[in-house]
Structures are given as C-alpha cells and as structure tokens.
Design a protein around this motif. Structure first.
Motif, PDB file in Angstrom:
ATOM      1  N   LEU A   1      -5.437   5.128   9.556  1.00 16.91           N
ATOM      2  CA  LEU A   1      -4.922   4.227   8.526  1.00 16.91           C
ATOM      3  C   LEU A   1      -3.402   4.086   8.648  1.00 16.91           C
ATOM      4  CD1 LEU A   1      -6.459   4.914   4.986  1.00 16.91           C
ATOM      5  CD2 LEU A   1      -6.433   2.785   6.267  1.00 16.91           C
ATOM      6  N   THR A   2      -2.733   5.230   8.731  1.00 15.03           N
ATOM      7  CA  THR A   2      -1.275   5.227   8.768  1.00 15.03           C
ATOM      8  C   THR A   2      -0.761   4.458   9.972  1.00 15.03           C
ATOM      9  OG1 THR A   2      -1.397   7.443   7.861  1.00 15.03           O
ATOM     10  CG2 THR A   2       0.747   6.718   8.637  1.00 15.03           C
ATOM     11  N   ILE A   3      -1.345   4.775  11.138  1.00 15.94           N
ATOM     12  CA  ILE A   3      -0.822   4.153  12.360  1.00 15.94           C
ATOM     13  C   ILE A   3      -1.116   2.667  12.386  1.00 15.94           C
ATOM     14  CG2 ILE A   3      -1.073   4.100  14.863  1.00 15.94           C
ATOM     15  CD1 ILE A   3      -1.451   7.144  14.693  1.00 15.94           C
ATOM     16  N   ALA A   4      -2.343   2.298  11.980  1.00 14.49           N
ATOM     17  CA  ALA A   4      -2.667   0.870  11.955  1.00 14.49           C
ATOM     18  C   ALA A   4      -1.727   0.158  10.987  1.00 14.49           C
ATOM     19  CB  ALA A   4      -4.112   0.665  11.554  1.00 14.49           C
ATOM     20  N   GLY A   5      -1.540   0.763   9.813  1.00 15.30           N
ATOM     21  CA  GLY A   5      -0.654   0.149   8.830  1.00 15.30           C
ATOM     22  C   GLY A   5       0.764   0.035   9.354  1.00 15.30           C
ATOM     23  N   LEU A   6       1.232   1.133   9.947  1.00 12.83           N
ATOM     24  CA  LEU A   6       2.606   1.136  10.453  1.00 12.83           C
ATOM     25  C   LEU A   6       2.769   0.098  11.560  1.00 12.83           C
ATOM     26  CD1 LEU A   6       5.238   2.758  10.019  1.00 12.83           C
ATOM     27  CD2 LEU A   6       4.650   4.044  12.067  1.00 12.83           C
ATOM     28  N   ALA A   7       1.733  -0.013  12.408  1.00 16.36           N
ATOM     29  CA  ALA A   7       1.806  -1.001  13.486  1.00 16.36           C
ATOM     30  C   ALA A   7       1.926  -2.403  12.909  1.00 16.36           C
ATOM     31  CB  ALA A   7       0.570  -0.892  14.377  1.00 16.36           C
ATOM     32  N   ILE A   8       1.122  -2.676  11.888  1.00 16.25           N
ATOM     33  CA  ILE A   8       1.196  -4.003  11.267  1.00 16.25           C
ATOM     34  C   ILE A   8       2.591  -4.210  10.680  1.00 16.25           C
ATOM     35  CG2 ILE A   8       0.297  -5.461   9.412  1.00 16.25           C
ATOM     36  CD1 ILE A   8      -2.392  -4.132   9.770  1.00 16.25           C
ATOM     37  N   LEU A   9       3.106  -3.183   9.980  1.00 16.72           N
ATOM     38  CA  LEU A   9       4.414  -3.326   9.333  1.00 16.72           C
ATOM     39  C   LEU A   9       5.521  -3.554  10.360  1.00 16.72           C
ATOM     40  CD1 LEU A   9       4.302  -0.649   6.488  1.00 16.72           C
ATOM     41  CD2 LEU A   9       4.249  -3.130   6.263  1.00 16.72           C
ATOM     42  N   ILE A  10       5.466  -2.793  11.466  1.00 16.72           N
ATOM     43  CA  ILE A  10       6.531  -2.944  12.459  1.00 16.72           C
ATOM     44  C   ILE A  10       6.401  -4.282  13.174  1.00 16.72           C
ATOM     45  CG2 ILE A  10       7.484  -2.021  14.612  1.00 16.72           C
ATOM     46  CD1 ILE A  10       6.890   0.754  13.572  1.00 16.72           C
TER      47      ILE A  10
ATOM     48  N   TRP B   1      -2.163  -6.269   4.082  1.00 14.01           N
ATOM     49  CA  TRP B   1      -2.966  -5.256   4.760  1.00 14.01           C
ATOM     50  C   TRP B   1      -2.123  -4.051   5.165  1.00 14.01           C
ATOM     51  CZ3 TRP B   1      -7.971  -5.350   4.430  1.00 14.01           C
ATOM     52  CH2 TRP B   1      -8.593  -6.569   4.155  1.00 14.01           C
ATOM     53  N   GLY B   2      -1.008  -4.333   5.806  1.00 12.05           N
ATOM     54  CA  GLY B   2      -0.220  -3.257   6.394  1.00 12.05           C
ATOM     55  C   GLY B   2       0.286  -2.248   5.382  1.00 12.05           C
ATOM     56  N   SER B   3       0.867  -2.749   4.290  1.00 10.42           N
ATOM     57  CA  SER B   3       1.519  -1.830   3.359  1.00 10.42           C
ATOM     58  C   SER B   3       0.520  -0.898   2.659  1.00 10.42           C
ATOM     59  CB  SER B   3       2.358  -2.624   2.354  1.00 10.42           C
ATOM     60  OG  SER B   3       2.977  -1.768   1.445  1.00 10.42           O
ATOM     61  N   PRO B   4      -0.576  -1.400   2.077  1.00  7.03           N
ATOM     62  CA  PRO B   4      -1.511  -0.455   1.457  1.00  7.03           C
ATOM     63  C   PRO B   4      -2.123   0.507   2.477  1.00  7.03           C
ATOM     64  CG  PRO B   4      -1.944  -2.680   0.689  1.00  7.03           C
ATOM     65  CD  PRO B   4      -0.945  -2.801   1.795  1.00  7.03           C
TER      66      PRO B   4
ATOM     67  N   SER C   1      11.658  -4.608  -1.206  1.00 10.77           N
ATOM     68  CA  SER C   1      10.408  -5.294  -0.870  1.00 10.77           C
ATOM     69  C   SER C   1      10.694  -6.587  -0.121  1.00 10.77           C
ATOM     70  CB  SER C   1       9.647  -5.616  -2.150  1.00 10.77           C
ATOM     71  OG  SER C   1       8.672  -6.596  -1.898  1.00 10.77           O
ATOM     72  N   SER C   2       9.866  -6.855   0.884  1.00 10.99           N
ATOM     73  CA  SER C   2      10.021  -8.118   1.609  1.00 10.99           C
ATOM     74  C   SER C   2       8.804  -8.999   1.378  1.00 10.99           C
ATOM     75  CB  SER C   2      10.217  -7.831   3.095  1.00 10.99           C
ATOM     76  OG  SER C   2       9.184  -6.978   3.548  1.00 10.99           O
ATOM     77  N   GLN C   3       8.083  -8.698   0.294  1.00  6.56           N
ATOM     78  CA  GLN C   3       6.835  -9.439   0.092  1.00  6.56           C
ATOM     79  C   GLN C   3       7.061 -10.913  -0.199  1.00  6.56           C
ATOM     80  OE1 GLN C   3       4.178  -7.830  -2.890  1.00  6.56           O
ATOM     81  NE2 GLN C   3       2.613  -9.345  -2.422  1.00  6.56           N
ATOM     82  N   VAL C   4       8.195 -11.259  -0.824  1.00 11.06           N
ATOM     83  CA  VAL C   4       8.391 -12.680  -1.120  1.00 11.06           C
ATOM     84  C   VAL C   4       8.538 -13.503   0.157  1.00 11.06           C
ATOM     85  CG1 VAL C   4       9.371 -12.435  -3.430  1.00 11.06           C
ATOM     86  CG2 VAL C   4      10.872 -12.389  -1.452  1.00 11.06           C
ATOM     87  N   TYR C   5       8.915 -12.859   1.255  1.00 13.98           N
ATOM     88  CA  TYR C   5       9.031 -13.597   2.515  1.00 13.98           C
ATOM     89  C   TYR C   5       7.658 -13.833   3.143  1.00 13.98           C
ATOM     90  CZ  TYR C   5      13.955 -12.123   2.699  1.00 13.98           C
ATOM     91  OH  TYR C   5      15.273 -11.908   2.449  1.00 13.98           O
ATOM     92  N   GLU C   6       6.835 -12.799   3.086  1.00 10.24           N
ATOM     93  CA  GLU C   6       5.597 -12.823   3.855  1.00 10.24           C
ATOM     94  C   GLU C   6       4.592 -11.934   3.176  1.00 10.24           C
ATOM     95  OE1 GLU C   6       2.709 -11.938   6.972  1.00 10.24           O
ATOM     96  OE2 GLU C   6       3.700 -10.626   5.557  1.00 10.24           O
ATOM     97  N   ASN C   7       3.380 -12.421   3.032  1.00  8.96           N
ATOM     98  CA  ASN C   7       2.389 -11.617   2.329  1.00  8.96           C
ATOM     99  C   ASN C   7       1.132 -11.365   3.151  1.00  8.96           C
ATOM    100  OD1 ASN C   7       1.273 -10.216   0.215  1.00  8.96           O
ATOM    101  ND2 ASN C   7       0.385 -12.029  -0.728  1.00  8.96           N
TER     102      ASN C   7
ATOM    103  N   ALA D   1      -2.042   0.938  -8.706  1.00  9.31           N
ATOM    104  CA  ALA D   1      -2.942   0.880  -7.548  1.00  9.31           C
ATOM    105  C   ALA D   1      -2.567  -0.262  -6.612  1.00  9.31           C
ATOM    106  CB  ALA D   1      -4.379   0.720  -8.022  1.00  9.31           C
ATOM    107  N   THR D   2      -1.954  -1.314  -7.157  1.00 10.13           N
ATOM    108  CA  THR D   2      -1.633  -2.461  -6.300  1.00 10.13           C
ATOM    109  C   THR D   2      -0.130  -2.533  -6.019  1.00 10.13           C
ATOM    110  OG1 THR D   2      -1.507  -3.833  -8.277  1.00 10.13           O
ATOM    111  CG2 THR D   2      -3.579  -3.870  -7.054  1.00 10.13           C
ATOM    112  N   ILE D   3       0.543  -1.407  -6.173  1.00  6.51           N
ATOM    113  CA  ILE D   3       2.005  -1.448  -6.071  1.00  6.51           C
ATOM    114  C   ILE D   3       2.480  -1.670  -4.636  1.00  6.51           C
ATOM    115  CG2 ILE D   3       2.461   1.019  -5.715  1.00  6.51           C
ATOM    116  CD1 ILE D   3       4.647   0.700  -7.912  1.00  6.51           C
ATOM    117  N   PHE D   4       1.653  -1.259  -3.669  1.00  2.00           N
ATOM    118  CA  PHE D   4       2.100  -1.370  -2.274  1.00  2.00           C
ATOM    119  C   PHE D   4       2.137  -2.825  -1.811  1.00  2.00           C
ATOM    120  CE2 PHE D   4      -0.145   2.799  -2.557  1.00  2.00           C
ATOM    121  CZ  PHE D   4       1.007   3.550  -2.671  1.00  2.00           C
ATOM    122  N   SER D   5       1.369  -3.660  -2.474  1.00  2.00           N
ATOM    123  CA  SER D   5       1.416  -5.085  -2.181  1.00  2.00           C
ATOM    124  C   SER D   5       0.891  -5.776  -3.424  1.00  2.00           C
ATOM    125  CB  SER D   5       0.548  -5.381  -0.958  1.00  2.00           C
ATOM    126  OG  SER D   5       0.089  -6.691  -1.011  1.00  2.00           O
TER     127      SER D   5
END
Ligand code: HEM
Ligand code: SF4
Ligand code: SF4
Lengths: 254, 545
Positions: free
Chosen positions: A103-112, A52-55, A41-47, B86-90
């Motif tokens: 959803l997938t593409i938007a999310g993936l775009a945000i993640l990349i 949005w992107g990951s979910p 997980s890289s959430q501690v760096y940036e949230n 449910a909130t595991i992805f973030s």
C-alpha cells in the motif's frame, strides 16, 4: 578511524544527534514558523491521482508505523507472555508488513509520479519536499528490500534480538552499539536513512503528522474566540508595552 | 438567554448595476497576492447563471452546510467528525481550482520587446498555475450579463429545481445581479468542519475568521461552506476567507466593498441575537420555516429585558445603542423586506438581501402598463410565476409568498412615493395593503432610496483598552530584514515568522511592483505599480555619456 569509532558514530552519536534535532527542530519550527506548519495540500491542483495515492500511502505508512512500534518498542518476551510465539509473530509481521508495504509503496509511487508529472504540483514542490522524498523513499525502499531479502525469501532475520534491543538501549540511555554491527547491510541502511529522515523531519512538510487533528473528535462544533486572544503573543519590546492601568502605589512613591 | 452581537450586512439588489467595483476593490485590498489569484472574497454573479465557483449551490454535489437528520439533529452534510477524519487524506468534496477558474496573466512583455515585424505583437494569456500558454475558457463571471448563458444556464442549480421548460424562456424574462461575500453565519458549517479548530466566530461581533497560525491545511472548511466562501491559498497551503474587513470595522469604517459600492446598496449594522436558540432554530424541520425561525433568534434592542441581558453579557453601552440604530434590524425586522440567502443550508447566514423588484417593473412597463401603480405591480407579482419561484429558490427555500411579501412592500413604496413626488392625493390603502403606515413607508424610502452614509453604516468601534497600534509599531521596528520577509521562506511560500500586517503589506507591495519579469530586469512593472512614491527602477537608468 577505527571500527569502534565508526560504530559509535553511526549507532550512538548519529541517532542521538538526530533525535535532538528532531525535538529542538520541532520546538523551533513551532515557535517561529506556525504559519508554515501545514500539509500544503495540493489537492486543488489535481485530484484524480491524489484520490488514490494519498489514502493508500497514508493508510500504509500508519500501519507501518504501528508495526514498527510492536517490533521495536515492545520486547519479544512480552509478546511471548501473551501467547504470540516467534513463529506467529514472524508470519504476522511479514504478511501484514508486506501488505502495508505494498500500500505504502504503491501510494508513494503515485504521489511521486504526480509530483513530477502534474505541472502545477511540480511547480509547487519546494527543495525541502524533494529532499524529504529522497530520504522517505530511501527509508521505505531499504526497509522493504531488507524484508523481502531476509524475511520473505531469505532465512529470516531476528531483528527483535538485535535492532529492537539496540533501539530500546538508546531510549534507556545505555546505548549498546555493538548490537547493530552485525545486522545485515539492508537493515543498517534502512536504520541510517530513517535516522537522517528524522533529523530532517521538522524542516519539511512532515511536521503535519504532529498536528493530526484528534482534538476534533472532542471539541464542540462551533468555536468562539474573543478578539483579545488575537493579540500578538510576542513580548513587546521594552518601552512598547501596551498601556495598562497605572499602579497607584507607584504614584505615592514619587 | 445569551445575548451576542453580530455585525451583519444587507444588500438592496434593486440597485446593483453589476459593475463589479466591489469585487475589484476587495481584490485589491485582500486577494491581490499569489496563491489567491483565483479568489474573490466578494464576487458578483449574474442570475440566473451558474455562479462562482461553477454550480456552487448544488449541495448534492458539494456537500456543504448542514442537514437535519430524521432524529431531528443537525449533521454536516458531507459527514460528521469521524467521516471527516477518515477522508482527510483526500477530501472527496473539495472543488478543484478549475471549478473556480484557472488564473492567468498576459505575456505583456511581448508588447514591448517583440522585434519589429509585419504583425502587431499580441500578449498571450499565460496560466498562473503552470506558466504555460492557455486558452481562457472560464472565469469568475464568465456568464456576466447572461453572455454565453445559453450554453451554461441549464446548470444553474436553482433552475434545475424548477420545471424544465422554464430554462428556455428564462433569458427573455429577467436577469439580476447577486453580489456575494461570506455570510458570517450564526451556525457556520465551515467552523464546524475545521479539524484543527483554527476557524472561529469572534465573540464580540460574530465575524468568522481563520487563524492563519493554527490552520494546518486540512481543507475541510472549503467543502464545508455551502456558499463556497472559504478558499484555499495554494501557495501558503492555508484557508482564507472574507474577513468582513474587520480592521476597518474595528475603527468604525465600513467594509471596502460597502464603501466603494457604486449603487450605495450595502448596509452594515449590528443585530443582537440569542445564541442559546440558534441550534434549535437551525433544526426546524420545514425548510420554508427557517426564515421565520432565524428572525425569531434576533432580539429586539428596544426591549428593556434584552438590553438588561445584553449588559449582563458584557456588551458595551455604545454597542447596544448602535444595535438600536442598526439599519439591518430595521430592514430585517421592522420593514421585513430583507431575506437571507439560502436559509435551507441551515447555517443561519447573516448577509441578507432585499430581492429585486425591477424585473417585475420592467415587465409591467414593457407591456405599456403603469409601472408605478400599486395594483398593477401587485397583480404582476402574483402573475410572474417564474421570477418569483426563482427568487424564492434563492432567498426563502422555495416559499413564494414570503418573497412576494417583500416585493409587494417595495411596490407599495414605489407607488406611495410617486404620489408624494407628483403632489397627488395620497392613498392610505396602498400602505395598508402591505400592513405599513404611510410614515413607515416614507422612512423605509429614506433608508433605501436616499440611503445616507450615516444611515447605511452604523458601526460602533471596537473596544481597545490597550494600544494595539503601538504594539504593531513595536514589532515592525525589529522586523526589518527578519525571517519571513518578502517571498518564500525555507519551507515554501510565506513560511517564516509571523509578520505584522503593515510590514507584510509593505513587502507585498514592493514585490508586486517589481514582479512579473519586466522587460528590463530591475525595472518596475508599471502594470503592477500602485502609483505611490518612486520605487527603484521606476525610471530607466540614466544614460551616462
Ligand atoms: C497522522 C496522520 C496524518 C494525517 C492526518 C495526514 C494528512 C495529510 C494530508 C491532508 C496531506 C495533504 C494531501 C493533499 O491534499 O495534497 C498529506 C500529505 C502528505 N503526508 Fe500526511 N498525514 C498523516 C501522516 C503522515 C505520515 C506518518 C507521513 C510520512 C511519514 C506522511 C507523509 C505525507 C507526505 C509525504 C505528503 C505529501 C503528499 C504529496 O506529495 O502531495 N503523512 N498528509
Ligand atoms: S458563508 Fe462564511 S461563515 Fe457561513 S459557512 Fe461559509 S465561510 Fe462559514
Ligand atoms: S459595487 Fe455595488 S453596484 Fe457595483 S456590482 Fe458591487 S454591489 Fe453591485
């Protein structure tokens, strides 16, 4: 090389090789690199972006996977039997599929985008992450392109008559590579990149998918463990076995 | 009754001088690695102050610990199992690294390699996350000794709960240090939050650990712990936490923080408790009753019935004996001077604190009165509303009389011992006023003030019926140059096969000694050198010719 050889290579040998790599790779990784088995997980760096992107990406991709299951594994005759006609399936698959794809593409775009632009996240990106993103992105891109070209704007391509049976023929160990030969190029590319992605899977962070914590729903909240469980599970080398009670029978034999 | 043993700690806050020795030695031992640069398993906070990570006590914001539902059940504050998945992805409650602080190093090389010039070269701070120049604006103890507290003190969650006017006058009133480690809770919400079940409480001694091989980096434990004592290693992608130095405890040595504590204020020992009653005690409705509820879970090791049950539960004889001699048991139960930190989180924390009397003594002495007179001190304890409320906010869920009771004992001890030391006539009413006898007070004095090493640490060794050390040796032989050695494996930092601790340390040390791009490649960075041996590159290459 003639056409047949290529057909066999692409639609029989490659999928089986990828599948073998997938299985053996996971076993190997689990045995020798449990410590590296994590989402990293890289959430501690940036949230802000990840929130949005990951979910979005994950919900999307899980729907996509469910959709592929219905489309590839379940024969259309079964669906006909429960009243899901070609028409209904096509509309359903296209509408739901596109929603999931967006959803997938938007999310993936945000993640990349996040991977590339957020300093600490970029620095924490390994070579395998990059390779994984190339193949993941390509698979999703070709898949979407095929759907948009043929299902949404095009005449509609009945992959449940070709790709589905081909896939099941692999599972049934009676491969029918000829089914894939006439599939449109976009579909072929989608299948090929996906095959390669599966071969790469065990060597990337994607292993986290196989530890999806379903057990959490069923275990007691507080876990107790004895320190004896903590001993290394490596077999000690000969001569270094832990000290145990001597076997009295051996004594009498002396 | 299910008897279990818990290794626990008590800290006597009156003696803490805020020197951070404990933090530094702990860091040297455990978190002196990349990925955990920002992590302090042991940190020392100046209170009042916002603490580390910033404002971690604000559970409305961070959602750590348990809450009691209306139906009288315990629930994780940030949501149960389904909510967690449910909130595991973030994770919505995960602190960012900036809530701790952005770790940095200095561009030391500049000091050695800058070209001759008009100005003295300076070593600029460089972020360890981005490698860029950074402006240092926060750290683990930025408000040390109330430095800069005027700007941040109003964010202290305890103060926020007290009346507003208080914050302003606080700075003149009092200040003390609060060293914090993982509480090794009896009802750990970190363990309950872990989706993989990788965190566990050790059956033998209650130490809460993370199984590094089973952790999958879902990072729910970090937000689940109300004390914010599980940390995320951003290089390995796994959770890490205070281990209570279990490798030391197992061989009878105190933790590093205890061993090196300058004030000699830490106590280590066993407590026996009834595991069957933990959940019920943690669910008591009235928060101020949680202290007594937790005390009631502990079992008297002198009670023959308890000893019998402990034997049945497989607790070894030397452990039962250690429980009888435990300083923790005495401080928590016999003298009742130690209090838990934030019992209202309902995790049943097992690192307890003797609240500081010195702020009270200081006020009394400053006013010209006798700071060792029991009655004057008692009166001051009753009068000094602000410090009392603050301490109650930390240790008793706001119950002021409970904190005052503890402080009155310390005051009585001070006064009683003064009479003895000055050879004055003893006044039995002093001890009686805190429901103790003179002898008891003298014993307590011996434990708290003389604080002999053997009395502070009563640590029974672990039972290793099998030779563990040999196992470790065996592994290290066939590890030389094996996978996972030194630095990043193919799948990110520290991937690769599990390495025995000894080999890991060796390589970590070697890496560290040669890390940070020294001024001449191949040379040891002296700032990281541990002083052992003479590694390659310690001395400049011989000039031939
Ligand atoms: C089945 C359940 C799954 C769970 C519970 C899960 C969970 C997670 C979590 C917790 C992260 C870390 C996010 C962070 O904090 O940085 C993550 C990252 C990631 N997951 Fe999953 N995942 C699942 C399935 C999948 C699937 C099916 C895929 C794709 C095929 C996938 C691809 C990824 C990728 C590419 C990342 C990296 C995102 C980044 O750039 O940081 N995951 N996942
Ligand atoms: S203090 Fe320690 S044991 Fe308690 S919840 Fe936090 S990490 Fe877990
Ligand atoms: S070493 Fe002891 S005296 Fe110093 S800060 Fe830590 S607990 Fe306080």
């Amino acid at each position: 090389m003639n056409g047949d050889a290529i057909t066999i290579l692409l639609w029989v040998a490659l999928p089986y090789a990828a599948f073998a790599t997938f299985v053996v790779g996971h076993v190997w990784r689990y045995r020798y690199d449990k410590f590296g088995w994590t989402t990293r997980s890289s959430q501690v760096y940036e949230n802000r972006l990840l929130r949005w992107g990951s979910p979005m990406f994950h919900l999307g991709i899980l729907f996509v996977i469910a959709g592929h299951f219905v489309g590839l594994i379940i024969p259309r005759e079964w669906l006909y039997a429960i009243g899901i006609s070609e028409e209904i399936y096509h509309i359903g698959a296209t509408v739901l599929g596109m929603a999931a794809a967006v959803l997938t593409i938007a999310g993936l775009a945000i993640l990349i985008y996040r991977r590339r632009t957020v300093g600490p996240v970029f620095l924490a990106t390994t070579v395998m992450d990059k390779v994984m993103y190339v193949f993941l992105g390509a698979t999703i891109a070709f898949g979407t392109a095929a759907t948009v070209m043929y299902q949404v704007f095009g005449p509609g391509y009945e992959y449940r008559g070709t790709i589905g049976p081909w896939f099941r023929s692999l599972i049934g160990l009676q491969p029918q590579p000829e089914l894939m030969v006439d599939a449109p190029l976009a579909f072929q590319l989608h299948v090929l990149t996906a095959t390669l992605l599966f071969a790469l899977w065990p060597f990337t962070r994607l292993v986290h998918v196989f530890s999806a914590p379903i057990g959490y729903l069923f275990r007691p909240y507080i876990v107790y463990r004895s320190r004896d469980d903590q001993r290394s599970n490596r077999k000690p080398r000969r001569g270094w076995e832990p000290i145990t009670q001597p076997d009295p029978k051996k004594l009498t034999k002396l | 009754m299910k008897v279990m043993a818990q290794m626990s700690m008590v800290m006597n806050l009156d003696k803490c001088i805020g020197c951070h020795t404990c933090s530094v030695t702990c860091k040297q031992a455990w978190t002196n690695r990349s990925g955990v640069e920002y992590v302090w398993f042991n940190n020392v906070e100046t209170r009042p102050g916002v603490g580390y990570p910033r404002g971690h006590e604000d559970q409305e914001k961070w959602g750590g610990g348990w809450v009691r539902t209306k139906g009288g059940r315990l629930k994780l504050r940030s949501g149960g199992r389904l909510k967690k998945l449910a909130t595991i992805f973030s994770n919505p409650k995960l602190p960012s690294i900036h809530d701790y602080y952005e770790p940095w190093t200095y561009d030391y090389d500049m000091l050695l390699n800058a070209p001759a010039g008009e100005h003295t070269p300076v070593a600029k701070p460089k972020s360890l996350l981005t490698g860029e120049d950074m402006k240092i604006s926060w750290s683990a103890n930025w408000d040390d000794n109330l430095g800069g507290s005027r700007e941040t003190m109003q964010d202290d969650p305890i103060l926020k709960h007290m009346s507003e006017h208080v914050a302003a006058e606080f700075e003149d009133t009092f200040m003390f240090y609060l060293p914090r480690i993982c509480e090794h809770c009896l009802n750990p919400s970190c363990v309950a939050s872990c989706p993989s079940g990788a965190m566990y409480k050790r059956v033998e001694d209650g130490i809460v650990l993370v199984d590094q091989d089973a952790c999958r980096g879902w990072r729910m434990c970090v937000s689940g712990c109300p004390y914010k004592k599980v940390y995320f290693n951003h290089k390995t992608g796994k959770a890490e936490k205070c281990t209570l130095c279990y490798p030391r405890l197992e061989v009878g040595l105190p933790t590093v923080c205890s061993e090196t504590c300058v004030g000699r204020l830490r106590y280590l020992g066993l407590v026996l408790y009834d595991a069957d009653r933990v959940a019920a005690a943690a669910t008591i409705e009235d928060e101020t009753k949680l202290l007594d509820a937790q005390r009631s879970v502990f079992l008297d090791p002198h009670d023959p019935a308890v000893v019998e049950a402990a034997r049945d539960a497989g607790i070894a004889e030397d452990w039962i004996d250690a429980a009888r001699r435990s300083p923790i048991w005495k401080l928590i139960n016999d003298y009742k001077v130690a209090l838990p930190l934030h019992p209202e989180y309902r995790t049943m924390p097992m690192v307890w604190y003797i609240p500081p009397l010195s702020p009270v003594v200081d006020v009394v002495a400053d006013s010209g009165a006798d700071g060792e007179d029991a009655r004057t001190l008692f009166a001051a304890i009753d009068r000094l509303r602000i410090p009392m409320e603050y301490l109650a906010g930390l240790f008793t869920a706001g119950d002021v009389p409970a904190v005052a009771g503890s402080l009155r004992k310390l005051a009585a001890m001070r006064s009683h011992m003064r009479n003895i030391n000055l050879g004055e006539e003893q006044d039995p009413s002093i001890a009686a006023s805190v429901e103790m006898t003179g002898t008891e007070i003298e014993e307590m004095y011996r434990l708290l003030a003389i604080a002999k090493y053997e009395e502070r640490y009563v640590i029974p060794t672990a039972h290793t019926e099998e030779a563990r050390e040999l196992e470790e040796l065996a592994c290290s032989l066939d590890y030389d140059g094996g996978p996972g050695m030194g630095g990043a494996g193919p799948f990110g930092s520290s991937s690769g096969q599990q390495v025995p601790v000894a080999v890991e340390n060796f390589h970590a040390l070697k890496n560290r000694q040669t890390a940070d791009r020294p001024s001449t490649p191949g040379r040891v960075n002296l700032l990281n050198w541990d002083g052992n041996g003479s590694p390659d590159g310690l001395f400049p290459p011989k000039e031939d010719g």
